[in-house]
Design a protein around this motif. Structure first.
Motif, PDB file in Angstrom:
ATOM      1  N   GLU A 118       0.819  -1.221   0.000  1.00  0.00           N
ATOM      2  CA  GLU A 118       0.000   0.000   0.000  1.00  0.00           C
ATOM      3  C   GLU A 118       0.850   1.267   0.000  1.00  0.00           C
ATOM      4  O   GLU A 118       0.427   2.308  -0.523  1.00  0.00           O
ATOM      5  N   SER A 119       2.038   1.203   0.563  1.00  0.00           N
ATOM      6  CA  SER A 119       2.908   2.384   0.555  1.00  0.00           C
ATOM      7  C   SER A 119       3.297   2.778  -0.859  1.00  0.00           C
ATOM      8  O   SER A 119       3.423   3.964  -1.184  1.00  0.00           O
ATOM      9  N   ASP A 141       1.372   1.875  -3.514  1.00  0.00           N
ATOM     10  CA  ASP A 141       0.104   2.193  -4.174  1.00  0.00           C
ATOM     11  C   ASP A 141      -0.216   3.687  -4.086  1.00  0.00           C
ATOM     12  O   ASP A 141      -0.855   4.248  -4.986  1.00  0.00           O
ATOM     13  N   ARG A 142       0.202   4.339  -3.007  1.00  0.00           N
ATOM     14  CA  ARG A 142      -0.125   5.764  -2.828  1.00  0.00           C
ATOM     15  C   ARG A 142       0.505   6.653  -3.902  1.00  0.00           C
ATOM     16  O   ARG A 142       0.042   7.780  -4.110  1.00  0.00           O
ATOM     17  N   TYR A 143       1.537   6.162  -4.555  1.00  0.00           N
ATOM     18  CA  TYR A 143       2.149   6.951  -5.626  1.00  0.00           C
ATOM     19  C   TYR A 143       1.376   6.828  -6.937  1.00  0.00           C
ATOM     20  O   TYR A 143       1.642   7.564  -7.879  1.00  0.00           O
ATOM     21  N   GLN A 144       0.434   5.883  -7.010  1.00  0.00           N
ATOM     22  CA  GLN A 144      -0.413   5.683  -8.198  1.00  0.00           C
ATOM     23  C   GLN A 144       0.428   5.665  -9.473  1.00  0.00           C
ATOM     24  O   GLN A 144       0.141   6.351 -10.453  1.00  0.00           O
ATOM     25  N   LEU A 195      -1.762  11.512  -3.331  1.00  0.00           N
ATOM     26  CA  LEU A 195      -2.166  10.549  -2.314  1.00  0.00           C
ATOM     27  C   LEU A 195      -1.038  10.060  -1.427  1.00  0.00           C
ATOM     28  O   LEU A 195      -1.250   9.185  -0.576  1.00  0.00           O
ATOM     29  N   ILE A 196       0.161  10.604  -1.590  1.00  0.00           N
ATOM     30  CA  ILE A 196       1.248  10.137  -0.734  1.00  0.00           C
ATOM     31  C   ILE A 196       0.987  10.532   0.716  1.00  0.00           C
ATOM     32  O   ILE A 196       0.330  11.536   1.005  1.00  0.00           O
ATOM     33  N   ALA A 197       1.508   9.723   1.639  1.00  0.00           N
ATOM     34  CA  ALA A 197       1.273   9.928   3.066  1.00  0.00           C
ATOM     35  C   ALA A 197       2.243  10.963   3.632  1.00  0.00           C
ATOM     36  O   ALA A 197       3.283  11.254   3.025  1.00  0.00           O
ATOM     37  N   GLN A 241       5.810  10.207   3.587  1.00  0.00           N
ATOM     38  CA  GLN A 241       6.457  10.091   2.286  1.00  0.00           C
ATOM     39  C   GLN A 241       6.836  11.452   1.698  1.00  0.00           C
ATOM     40  O   GLN A 241       7.511  11.510   0.668  1.00  0.00           O
TER      41      GLN A 241
END
Length: 376
Positions: free
Chosen positions: A174-175, A177-180, A261-263, A266
């Motif tokens: 999932e980490s 995935d946030r970069y799409q 969408l990065i956390a 990140q």
């Protein structure tokens, strides 16, 4: 031919490397082609390289040349580039668009799903099964916007091989995935012909013990790299930008639009993943850099590097040259180091290999993986 030496003990904090023959012996490279490249999931093209039905590209995976294309439903297909009649190459140009695939020798013709649809006097041979004599299909998977193929009869689990590399580095898929990444567009692509063994390229990418020596621009943006510890050393922890650094650019100035969408953990950090045997993924707040390696011989490696940005950044023709220049310089510096290392792999002084210091100990896991993969 496996050159055993990993059990050779070294004093104190040092671990042994692979012996020099692993980087120079054509017999070792032939084993790698058969037992690693042709048995693994191998990343070959970006989806945008074959955007429309009939578009294709030829790629080399191990000893095999493959056709990677899209059918009329825009589904990705991959085939051995071998006519089922007498074995001639069906496609001879590196890329193009075809309504069908036709062999230039006896005109055996295949549709975009590989099915045999025409051949001289085919109606007089009703016993020929047009599916059985179609182009031989290869396992295909799309992920991160790229096409991955596996030429093995039975492909290994994608989750247990490719995705596990992400988990080992980031702690969770999932980490990433946030970069799409699959929704990003190629802002720049640069190809490199590296006169060095593919393993030297991987080993270089995995460590930062050399960063203070050859990467002045990179260590200015990420000062902690000058201490010699790579971003891949600690699970889930990225390398932090330096104070006053605004973006991952050659002069530390602001980059493009941040990925939405990065956390928080990140932001202002660089992460890197090695996906064996041929992919590096580098993630920063505003773009992602993907290297695909194609081992050519025991002393030559072709690398394609893509800089991926938000589609609106690419469509607006925004100047991303400072972002590209940073990692292009890093690539050129790294590849120069690899090329200057390759000749010494033949030296009798490197016959039993060299040493890994503590900041490089994680490379030993790559060496162990390689030796195990080459065992009969």
């Amino acid at each position: 031919m496996i050159i055993e030496q990993l059990d050779n003990p070294l004093p104190g904090s040092l671990l042994p490397t692979l012996a020099g023959g692993y980087y120079t012996d054509p017999a070792v490279f032939a084993q790698e082609q058969e037992r690693i490249f042709e048995q693994s999931w191998f990343c070959v093209v970006h989806g945008s390289d074959i955007p429309d039905p009939g578009d294709y590209r030829l790629v080399q995976v191990g000893r095999e040349q493959l056709i990677v294309s899209r059918n009329r439903r825009r589904e990705v297909r991959a085939f051995f580039n071998v006519c089922r009649h007498r074995g001639m190459r069906v496609c001879t140009e590196e890329a193009g668009t075809r309504r069908t695939f036709q062999c230039g020798y006896h005109a055996w013709t295949y549709d975009l799903d590989g099915r045999l649809i025409a051949a001289p006097n085919l109606t007089r041979m009703p016993d020929i099964d047009r599916d059985d004599y179609g182009l031989r299909r290869i396992h295909v998977r799309e992920w991160l916007g790229y096409v991955w193929v596996c030429t093995a009869e039975e492909a290994p689990s994608f989750e247990e091989t490719v995705l596990s590399e992400v988990v080992n580095r980031l702690g969770e898929v999932e980490s990433l995935d946030r970069y799409q990444v699959e929704n990003l567009a190629i802002g720049r692509r640069i190809a490199y012909d590296v006169h060095a063994n593919w393993k030297l390229v991987i080993e270089n990418f995995m460590e930062c013990y050399h960063c203070a020596t050859i990467h002045p621009e990179l260590t200015q943006v990420i000062p902690e790299f000058a201490e010699g510890w790579a971003a891949q050393t600690n699970v889930g922890l990225g390398a932090e930008f330096g104070e006053g650094i605004e973006g991952f650019t050659v002069d530390g100035s602001a980059g493009a639009a941040e990925l939405p969408l990065i956390a928080p953990g990140q932001e202002r950090r660089y992460f890197a993943i090695t996906i064996r045997p041929n992919v590096f993924v580098n993630m920063v707040p505003d773009h992602v850099i993907v290297h695909r390696m194609f081992p050519v011989s025991e002393s030559s490696t072709y690398v394609e590097c893509d800089w991926l940005f938000l589609p609106e950044v690419v469509d607006s023709a925004r100047d991303v040259s400072k972002s590209v220049e940073l990692f292009d310089r890093v690539n050129l510096q790294d590849f120069d180091a690899c090329e200057k290392t390759q000749p010494a792999m033949s030296s009798r002084l490197y016959r039993t290999g060299g040493a890994l210091v503590p900041a490089e100990h994680h490379i030993a896991f790559f060496h162990q993986w390689l030796v195990e993969a080459l065992r009969p």
